[in-house]
Write a protein that holds these residues in place. Structure first.
Motif, mmCIF file in Angstrom:
data_model
loop_
_atom_site.group_PDB
_atom_site.id
_atom_site.type_symbol
_atom_site.label_atom_id
_atom_site.label_comp_id
_atom_site.label_asym_id
_atom_site.label_seq_id
_atom_site.Cartn_x
_atom_site.Cartn_y
_atom_site.Cartn_z
ATOM 1 N N MET A 55 0.858 -1.185 0.000
ATOM 2 C CA MET A 55 0.000 0.000 0.000
ATOM 3 C C MET A 55 0.900 1.243 0.000
ATOM 4 O O MET A 55 2.114 1.152 0.197
ATOM 5 N N LEU A 56 0.273 2.395 -0.223
ATOM 6 C CA LEU A 56 1.003 3.665 -0.250
ATOM 7 C C LEU A 56 0.298 4.683 0.635
ATOM 8 O O LEU A 56 -0.928 4.813 0.591
ATOM 9 N N LEU A 57 1.097 5.393 1.422
ATOM 10 C CA LEU A 57 0.631 6.509 2.247
ATOM 11 C C LEU A 57 1.545 7.690 1.982
ATOM 12 O O LEU A 57 2.771 7.542 2.008
ATOM 13 N N ASN A 58 0.969 8.866 1.740
ATOM 14 C CA ASN A 58 1.769 10.074 1.526
ATOM 15 C C ASN A 58 1.762 10.952 2.768
ATOM 16 O O ASN A 58 0.704 11.268 3.313
ATOM 17 N N THR A 59 2.966 11.385 3.193
ATOM 18 C CA THR A 59 3.044 12.348 4.290
ATOM 19 C C THR A 59 2.500 13.703 3.866
ATOM 20 O O THR A 59 1.944 14.448 4.672
ATOM 21 N N HIS A 60 2.696 14.038 2.590
ATOM 22 C CA HIS A 60 2.146 15.251 1.985
ATOM 23 C C HIS A 60 2.379 15.127 0.481
ATOM 24 O O HIS A 60 2.887 14.095 0.018
ATOM 25 N N ALA A 61 2.004 16.152 -0.277
ATOM 26 C CA ALA A 61 1.930 15.991 -1.732
ATOM 27 C C ALA A 61 2.835 16.935 -2.510
ATOM 28 O O ALA A 61 2.558 17.229 -3.670
ATOM 29 N N ASP A 62 3.917 17.405 -1.907
ATOM 30 C CA ASP A 62 4.883 18.160 -2.702
ATOM 31 C C ASP A 62 5.471 17.231 -3.770
ATOM 32 O O ASP A 62 5.532 16.011 -3.577
ATOM 33 N N PRO A 63 5.920 17.783 -4.889
ATOM 34 C CA PRO A 63 6.317 16.938 -6.028
ATOM 35 C C PRO A 63 7.416 15.922 -5.736
ATOM 36 O O PRO A 63 7.466 14.875 -6.381
ATOM 37 N N ASP A 64 8.271 16.216 -4.760
ATOM 38 C CA ASP A 64 9.362 15.292 -4.473
ATOM 39 C C ASP A 64 8.930 14.102 -3.600
ATOM 40 O O ASP A 64 9.769 13.297 -3.190
ATOM 41 N N HIS A 65 7.625 13.981 -3.365
ATOM 42 C CA HIS A 65 7.123 12.887 -2.533
ATOM 43 C C HIS A 65 6.079 12.027 -3.244
ATOM 44 O O HIS A 65 5.569 11.087 -2.646
ATOM 45 N N ILE A 66 5.778 12.325 -4.503
ATOM 46 C CA ILE A 66 4.632 11.667 -5.153
ATOM 47 C C ILE A 66 4.953 11.083 -6.525
ATOM 48 O O ILE A 66 4.040 10.695 -7.259
ATOM 49 N N SER A 67 6.223 10.974 -6.891
ATOM 50 C CA SER A 67 6.541 10.599 -8.273
ATOM 51 C C SER A 67 6.073 9.195 -8.631
ATOM 52 O O SER A 67 5.823 8.907 -9.802
ATOM 53 N N GLY A 68 5.938 8.318 -7.635
ATOM 54 C CA GLY A 68 5.515 6.955 -7.919
ATOM 55 C C GLY A 68 4.061 6.675 -7.625
ATOM 56 O O GLY A 68 3.612 5.519 -7.726
ATOM 57 N N ASN A 69 3.289 7.708 -7.290
ATOM 58 C CA ASN A 69 1.879 7.493 -6.948
ATOM 59 C C ASN A 69 1.070 6.901 -8.092
ATOM 60 O O ASN A 69 0.095 6.182 -7.871
ATOM 61 N N GLY A 70 1.461 7.206 -9.334
ATOM 62 C CA GLY A 70 0.679 6.776 -10.483
ATOM 63 C C GLY A 70 0.592 5.276 -10.655
ATOM 64 O O GLY A 70 -0.268 4.785 -11.399
ATOM 65 N N SER A 71 1.444 4.521 -9.964
ATOM 66 C CA SER A 71 1.403 3.061 -10.058
ATOM 67 C C SER A 71 0.355 2.441 -9.137
ATOM 68 O O SER A 71 0.144 1.229 -9.177
ATOM 69 N N PHE A 72 -0.281 3.265 -8.329
ATOM 70 C CA PHE A 72 -1.263 2.776 -7.372
ATOM 71 C C PHE A 72 -2.656 3.241 -7.772
ATOM 72 O O PHE A 72 -2.862 4.415 -8.086
ATOM 73 N N ASP A 73 -3.626 2.337 -7.730
ATOM 74 C CA ASP A 73 -5.013 2.714 -8.018
ATOM 75 C C ASP A 73 -5.566 3.610 -6.922
ATOM 76 O O ASP A 73 -6.397 4.487 -7.183
ATOM 77 N N TYR A 74 -5.120 3.384 -5.697
ATOM 78 C CA TYR A 74 -5.540 4.230 -4.580
ATOM 79 C C TYR A 74 -4.385 4.301 -3.582
ATOM 80 O O TYR A 74 -3.469 3.467 -3.596
ATOM 81 N N PHE A 75 -4.430 5.293 -2.730
ATOM 82 C CA PHE A 75 -3.384 5.501 -1.732
ATOM 83 C C PHE A 75 -3.972 6.340 -0.611
ATOM 84 O O PHE A 75 -5.013 6.981 -0.765
ATOM 85 N N TYR A 76 -3.294 6.340 0.517
ATOM 86 C CA TYR A 76 -3.757 7.059 1.703
ATOM 87 C C TYR A 76 -3.124 8.450 1.751
ATOM 88 O O TYR A 76 -1.926 8.613 1.507
ATOM 89 N N MET A 77 -3.959 9.434 2.109
ATOM 90 C CA MET A 77 -3.488 10.820 2.216
ATOM 91 C C MET A 77 -4.506 11.591 3.052
ATOM 92 O O MET A 77 -5.711 11.274 3.025
ATOM 93 N N HIS A 78 -4.056 12.593 3.767
ATOM 94 C CA HIS A 78 -5.015 13.439 4.484
ATOM 95 C C HIS A 78 -5.820 14.253 3.478
ATOM 96 O O HIS A 78 -5.251 14.790 2.515
#
Length: 230
Positions: A55-78
């Motif tokens: 699974m994937l969880l993001n601490t926040h969404a600045d560009p240097d933290h999300i480059s691999g998000n596109g491989s996940f259908d869903y992920f956790y984020m505030h």
């Protein structure tokens, strides 16, 4: 190319050109915390480390933290971070997490701590059994970005004070930038520095960053990059 560093039998950090993200494994599943700056293959990297479902969880969404998000259908984020995520072209389905939620990987509960300020939806993750705080960008000894839209220094200080209430629950901090690891004592120092900036009792210097000008306040323990005072 990202470097994989094993911390212990169930924890890894992936170093990606100045930013790091983490892979945590439980008995049932594994969790990527952030997905890097130059690692659209972050999920592949994780799958090369563990055979557990990831699974994937993001601490926040600045560009240097999300480059691999596109491989996940869903992920956790505030949910307060969604505007920031979409503004940077982020795709996919956000599963919202909120303050005090617990994600259990199987004998490895992870507590969400909502710490806005660096960004509106920043979170930290308390690895309860291992007594580790994963702090995103909020606690680090590098230069903390607090300029441009979405940053709020007063809110940031309130969040640091909130984290200081949890210091009996962790022994070390895993930050996304700077030295690894850092001591919980850094939280109080960051509070002091940010409060000095807000009170105008410390001098900064103007720097050029990201095609704009900002004010760098440099302390022995960290730096803050802020908007230039009017």
């Amino acid at each position: 190319m990202a470097d994989i560093v094993q911390i212990n039998d169930t924890t890894w950090r992936i170093e990606d050109n100045g930013v790091r993200f983490f892979l945590l494994a439980g008995t049932d599943k594994a969790l990527l915390i952030d997905s890097g700056m130059n690692t659209p293959n972050a999920k592949d990297i994780a799958e090369g480390i563990t055979k557990l479902p990831i699974m994937l969880l993001n601490t926040h969404a600045d560009p240097d933290h999300i480059s691999g998000n596109g491989s996940f259908d869903y992920f956790y984020m505030h949910p307060d971070e969604e505007d920031n995520y979409r503004a940077h072209g982020g795709l996919g389905t956000i599963v919202p997490v909120k303050d005090n939620d617990v994600i259990d990987l199987g004998s490895r509960p992870l507590k969400i701590i909502f710490i806005p300020g660096h960004t509106p939806g920043s979170i930290a993750i308390l690895d309860i059994n291992n007594r580790v705080l994963i702090s995103g960008d909020t606690v680090q000894d590098g230069n903390i970005c607090m300029f441009r839209e979405g940053r709020n220094l007063l809110t940031y200080v309130k969040s640091l004070k909130k984290l200081s209430m949890f210091t009996d629950d962790f022994d070390t901090i895993y930050p996304s930038h700077g030295s690894f690891p850092v001591s919980p004592e850094l939280i109080e120092r960051l509070i002091e520095g940010a409060e000095q900036i807000m009170s105008g009792t410390v001098k900064g210097k103007i720097i050029d960053i990201f095609d704009t000008s900002a004010m760098l306040y440099k302390f022995p323990y960290a730096g803050f990059i802020c908007d230039i005072p009017e």
